[in-house]
Design a protein around this motif. Structure first.
Motif, PDB file in Angstrom:
ATOM      1  N   SER A 966       0.824  -1.203   0.000  1.00 48.07           N
ATOM      2  CA  SER A 966       0.000   0.000   0.000  1.00 48.07           C
ATOM      3  C   SER A 966       0.865   1.262   0.000  1.00 48.07           C
ATOM      4  O   SER A 966       0.666   2.176  -0.797  1.00 48.07           O
ATOM      5  CB  SER A 966      -0.916  -0.050   1.224  1.00 48.07           C
ATOM      6  OG  SER A 966      -1.331   1.238   1.587  1.00 48.07           O
ATOM      7  N   SER A 970       1.506   4.103  -3.073  1.00 47.55           N
ATOM      8  CA  SER A 970       1.285   5.537  -2.914  1.00 47.55           C
ATOM      9  C   SER A 970       2.548   6.319  -3.255  1.00 47.55           C
ATOM     10  O   SER A 970       2.490   7.395  -3.843  1.00 47.55           O
ATOM     11  CB  SER A 970       0.776   5.864  -1.516  1.00 47.55           C
ATOM     12  OG  SER A 970       1.705   5.458  -0.557  1.00 47.55           O
ATOM     13  N   VAL A1006      -3.929   2.759  -2.261  1.00 46.80           N
ATOM     14  CA  VAL A1006      -3.323   4.057  -1.947  1.00 46.80           C
ATOM     15  C   VAL A1006      -4.182   4.922  -1.037  1.00 46.80           C
ATOM     16  O   VAL A1006      -3.671   5.824  -0.370  1.00 46.80           O
ATOM     17  CB  VAL A1006      -2.970   4.848  -3.239  1.00 46.80           C
ATOM     18  CG1 VAL A1006      -1.979   4.070  -4.083  1.00 46.80           C
ATOM     19  CG2 VAL A1006      -4.221   5.203  -4.023  1.00 46.80           C
TER      20      VAL A1006
END
Length: 1049
Positions: A966, A970, A1006
């Motif tokens: 994750s 991002s 994200v």
RNA sequence: GGGCCCGUGGCUCAGGUGGUAGAGCGCACGGCUGAUAACCGUGAGGCCCUGGGUUCGAAUCCCAGCGGGCCCA
């Protein structure tokens, strides 16, 4: 005014012009001088460059060394004397002016334009060059008293020189004597040793038979003494032949002739030829034998002289025949022999190198041109034994390159031989850098010094202040202009009556009733500069300056000045004041071209400082010259190396741009930093420690004149510590908004470091330092000094934390190892890892990793830093050692191996280490294994990579958890948005709106990092869905397609 | 012939109180991307001029050569 954002690119030429104008318009040089007026003195004497043309790189280097050292000394609180000096008299300028006016000889000077016009042209020429060279020096940022220099043609200066000669006269060191000296036939003047260059030259090499008057052995009378010479033109002046009394001499018979020569050299002369040695005698046996001059038919004067064989200790057996042709009029040693045995000093050559009437047949010929005729005549008489050519070192006039000749002439001398011991003891009081320059090189030169011929039969120079009476032998040496005025027969002396030709007309009355006239000669220019120490202070006419500044703390010049200025100053200093005028000397090298050859106009390899400035600027030139090598070694000028320095300056400038960009953006005011509103991290304390360590090194280096060490230290700091490390470490903190104490801590630290760096660079690179100083410090703080060069040199040893510095070194190694490990595993730095484990047996390494773990976390992009003496998750596999177990166990080996594989390796290893034995239970028996029976193999768990560094290893866990994925995603998205911002050419501080169109999978990944992402890209909000921003771009992250659009908020 | 200095990767140079050879450039490969006409990492590449000596150990100290430079004879 707050800090201004700096120009994005470093433009040295623009900055340097601006700063130099600033210095002039605001009289910064004078103000800086006044500022230190009451502080302890540090006196420096500028070796005066000769005003005959544009400066070259070596001259620039020389002045840059001086300027850097003096700026440094000034910042260290000294009142500096740095008057520029100019050497203006002498042959070099006379030659140039002769060239300009198309004059070819002394006669033409006197008849075509006259001495007065000639002198005036010389003065004009010097003045023009002085102006041009001053401008060149100012362009490279040299700070000296350009408005008030000492100039050797200044009558006030010249009379100090007269005074010096008067002192010599008082000590009976000034003598007029007939001696054989080096002479330039082109310039028609005596030359000092310092004015002679040595180069290779082809000359005749002839063996000549001098007929012995009373043959001993040869019944036919054909008995000769054999001599060798490379200067046939000196044979007309031959008066004797010298032999060494101790050597063996042979009577050698070839065909029907007998030759006398040193036995040791017989072979080398006759070689293959058949010869017979009839008799061997000592040299002393030959003394007093008479021979006939071989050219007495051509030179009738020679018939009047008696020619003898004489003893000579100077005779060697290295070349020739051991029988040395001796012409007292043409050789210093010959002259001494001549005086010793009362030979006539026969010198049938005039000032222009032409044979005089006494030379009989050769009268009117130039000596060198007469060589072939003399050789031919010898041959005709049967006296030429062998003829060839030789290539050897020969002396040339240093200015007109004419081969010098030796002539017996009447000249004025300083009796250096009488003060040699005093000079040597004064030499011992001088500190030399490097020490061998004085202790070996200069000492050797002085030990070999001879009396100094100081008279020159020329025009543009300091007239010799000696008046002698026509009627009696009285001489007067005048020591000042006043003395001249008082004693002169004329009482209306006006204008420049000190120079020729006016001074020539001045007469003095003699006590005997006769008239005293001036010796028409001028002084060797080396006297001009030699007396600079007191003449530039106008001593003894003025006393106060002399008392304040003399003797000088420091001088520096190139190694050619061993025989030049170092010597002339010491000699005249001992004569006039009984002491050395200087206390510390740096002897620097020469500038050579890329191939290590001397730069010279004839080779066409001269680099002009201007050329370098046009390409790189003065500061980079200065830094380069101080950085390239040790100052006392010759410096190869390599253009490519300037690029390195230029790169460093650019990086320094980039750090400055980076700093000013953010400081300006945040309106950072360094004056408002207090311990309460800033917060320092370890890395801040580290860089502060580093800059102070560097300051300590630079201070020591500059004090010792080790410019290369200072510049290298600064170079390393800028590149490695400041740019590549500190700026990298604080990047994240600059992105935080508002008055965060953590950010202000970074700004404050960066500001402090830059301020110190600028100060330290000021002596070396005075322009860029001044520029940065103005923006960063002067504009911000109205209380601060007007110029960086007015600052005090300052650093603090208390801020040096050696432990922290070495810990940071370790941490850098760890982080670099981490990067290497990731590289091998193809795991991007952008993707975080859950943990890295630093493994080392060295407690210091583990302590460093622990205490600076935040740095590691950030830079290695890891969530955790663990430390251990060994990697806990390392699997150990134990394998049987086939070499020992094979023969021992035979078919049981596979079963043992299987058992070893089943058990836990770590336990087995431990067992083995504690008991030295391991029991393996098989179904039917127990087998005992010794330590040498097993080998260990380590295995990393899956998803772990390792990398070594100096003090240990780093293990990186690259397992990708949902959280890490994750965050990685991002970060990938941030990178792409940043890229788009740059495409749009947005300002750093502009805010944007972002819309992302992507799969729900990616969005879910994200989404949790929304705030982090928004902050990093300066967006109020990141929305997902349709794009309708002003700039849209398609991207692919891993396997996901997406499009992003942004617009300015 | 004498004095002094220098000789370390392809290039420019550090190191020189003796303790496992360093940097920058260049080259090859890889990486990074709000300091970006940049930057970072990795790698290859050295009988430290030669030969003797001292030493447990020499690029470093000593001796002798060779090569280059400067100065002198």
């Amino acid at each position: 005014m707050p800090i201004q954002e700096a120009e994005k690119s470093y433009q040295p030429q623009t900055i340097e012009e601006k700063i130099q104008n600033f210095w002039i318009e605001n009289q910064i040089y004078n103000k800086t001088k006044l500022l230190r007026e009451d502080q302890p003195t540090y006196s420096f004497l500028d070796g005066p460059p000769y005003c005959s043309g544009r400066i070259h790189l070596g001259t620039a280097w020389n002045k840059i060394i001086k300027d850097t050292h003096l700026r440094f000394k000034s910042m260290n609180g000294f009142n500096i004397r740095r008057q520029a000096g100019w050497d203006t008299h002498g042959l070099p300028i006379e030659h140039k002016v002769e060239g300009l006016l198309g004059l070819k000889s002394k006669k033409e000077i006197e008849t075509k334009i006259g001495i007065e016009n000639f002198i005036n042209k010389c003065r004009e020429f010097a003045i023009e060059n002085k102006a041009m060279m001053t401008e060149q020096f100012q362009k490279i940022g040299i700070w000296m008293d350009w408005d008030d220099p000492y100039v050797t043609f200044d009558p006030k200066y010249m009379e100090s020189c007269w005074w010096t000669l008067k002192q010599a006269h008082k000590k009976d060191l000034l003598v007029n004597d007939l001696r054989v000296i080096t002479w330039c036939p082109r310039c028609e003047t005596a030359l000092a040793l310092a004015e002679i260059d040595y180069e290779n030259k082809d000359d005749p090499s002839i063996y000549v038979k001098f007929p012995l008057k009373n043959p001993e052995i040869a019944e036919n009378g054909k008995e000769f003494v054999m001599i060798w010479t490379t200067t046939p033109w000196t044979l007309p002046a031959n008066m004797a032949v010298c032999v060494h009394p101790e050597f063996d001499y042979a009577y050698v018979k070839i065909k029907d002739e007998v030759y006398v020569m040193a036995e040791a050299l017989v072979d080398s002369l006759f070689g293959e030829e058949k010869y017979e040695i009839l008799k061997i005698v000592k040299g002393s046996y030959l003394e007093g034998k008479e021979y006939l001059h071989p050219l007495n038919q051509e030179i009738s004067k020679q018939k009047e002289f008696k020619h003898l064989i004489l003893p000579g200790e100077h005779v060697t057996l290295t070349e020739g025949t051991g029988c040395v042709h001796t012409a007292p009029g043409h050789g210093p040693e010959d002259f001494e022999i001549g005086k010793e045995y009362g030979l006539p000093i026969f010198c049938p050559v005039d000032d222009a190198g032409l044979f005089k009437e006494e030379a009989g047949k050769y009268a009117g010929q130039f000596v060198k041109d007469a060589d072939p005729f003399i050789i031919a005549d010898l041959d005709v008489h049967g006296f030429l034994f062998k003829e060839g050519t030789i290539n050897h070192r020969y002396g040339f006039c240093w200015r007109c390159k004419t081969p010098i000749i030796y002539l017996a002439t009447q000249q004025w001398f300083l009796k250096i031989t009488e003060i040699k011991d005093q000079m040597l003891s004064e030499l011992d009081k001088v500190e030399w850098v490097p020490s061998w320059a004085g202790e070996s090189r200069f000492r050797n030169w002085i030990e070999n010094a001879r009396d100094w011929t100081i008279s020159r039969q020329r025009y543009w120079g300091i007239p010799i202040p000696i008046w002698s009476c026509d009627d009696c032998d009285e001489i007067t040496v005048l020591g000042s202009v006043n003395e001249l005025k008082e004693k002169a027969n004329e009482n209306n002396l006006q204008g420049d009556f000190i120079h020729r030709p006016h001074v020539d007309d001045i007469t003095l009355p003699c006590a005997c009733g006769g008239i005293m006239k001036r010796t028409p000669d001028v002084l060797d220019v080396w006297i001009d500069s030699g007396v600079a120490g007191w003449a530039s202070l106008y001593y003894p006419q003025k006393k106060d300056l002399f008392e304040k500044w003399f003797p000088y703390d420091f001088i520096t010049e190139g190694h050619d000045q061993t025989r030049g200025w170092f010597y002339s100053q010491l000699g005249t200093g001992v004569i006039a004041l009984d002491k050395t005028p200087y206390q510390k000397v740096l002897m620097h090298g020469f500038t050579l071209d890329e191939d290590g050859r001397k730069m010279s106009k004839s080779l066409g390899n001269v680099v002009e400082p201007e050329e370098v400035i046009e390409n790189y600027g003065a500061d980079i030139l200065r830094f380069y010259l101080l950085w390239a090598n040790k100052p006392w070694e010759d410096l190869k000028f390599v253009w490519d190396e300037l690029k390195n320095v230029s790169k460093m300056f650019n990086i320094w400038w980039n750090v400055y741009v980076f700093s000013t960009t953010y400081m300006a953006l945040d309106n950072f005011n360094p004056l408002q930093c207090t311990p309460e509103n800033i917060q320092l991290r370890d890395e801040d304390r580290w860089i502060l420690s580093r800059i102070n360590s560097v300051a300590q090194e630079v201070t020591e280096a500059l004090n010792n004149l080790f410019f290369h060490k200072a510049t290298r230290s600064l170079n390393h700091f800028i590149l490695e510590d400041l740019s590549r490390w500190y700026v990298r470490l604080i990047r994240g903190r600059t992105w935080v908004e508002k008055d965060d104490p953590d950010k202000l801590g970074a700004y404050h630290t960066l500001y402090t470091v830059l301020e110190m760096l600028i100060t330290m660079m000021a002596p070396i690179a005075p322009h860029i330092s001044e520029e940065m100083y103005h923006n960063l410090i002067k504009e911000v703080n109205p209380q601060s000094k007007e110029s960086v060069h007015m600052l005090d040199w300052n650093y603090s040893e208390e801020l040096i934390d050696e432990k922290l510095e070495s810990q940071m070194d370790v941490v850098r190694d760890i982080i670099e190892a981490g990067a290497r490990g990731r590289d091998v595993a193809r795991y991007k730095l952008r993707w975080p890892v859950s943990e890295i484990i630093v493994v080392s047996e060295d407690q210091n390494v583990l302590k460093a990793a622990k205490s600076l773990q935040k740095v590691i976390m950030e830079q290695a992009n890891t969530k955790k830093v663990l430390t251990d003496q060994e990697f806990p998750e390392l699997k150990i596999n134990v394998l049987p050692n086939m070499k020992t177990l094979g023969p021992k166990l035979r078919q049981d080996v596979p079963r043992v191996a299987g058992e070893l594989r089943k058990q836990d390796g770590k336990t087995i290893k431990q067992e083995m280490e504690t008991h030295g034995i391991l029991k393996i239970e098989l179904e039917d028996k127990i087998i005992e294994l010794n330590p040498e029976d097993v080998v260990y193999e380590t295995e990393l768990p899956e998803d772990v990579v390792s990398a070594e560094f100096d003090g240990g290893s780093v293990f990186i866990n690259t397992q990708i958890t949902p959280e890490i994925l994750s965050e990685s995603m991002s970060r990938e998205l941030i990178r792409r948005i940043q890229d788009m911002r740059k495409d749009m050419d947005l300002d750093v501080e502009s805010n944007i709106e972002v819309e992302v169109n992507c799969s729900t999978l990616l969005q879910d990944l994200v989404q949790p990092h929304h705030d982090f992402m928004a902050h990093e890209v300066r967006a109020q909000k990141i929305t997902f869905g349709e794009n309708k921003g002003e700039y849209t771009k398609e991207w692919k992250i891993e396997d996901e397609n997406l499009s992003v659009s942004i617009k300015k908020a």
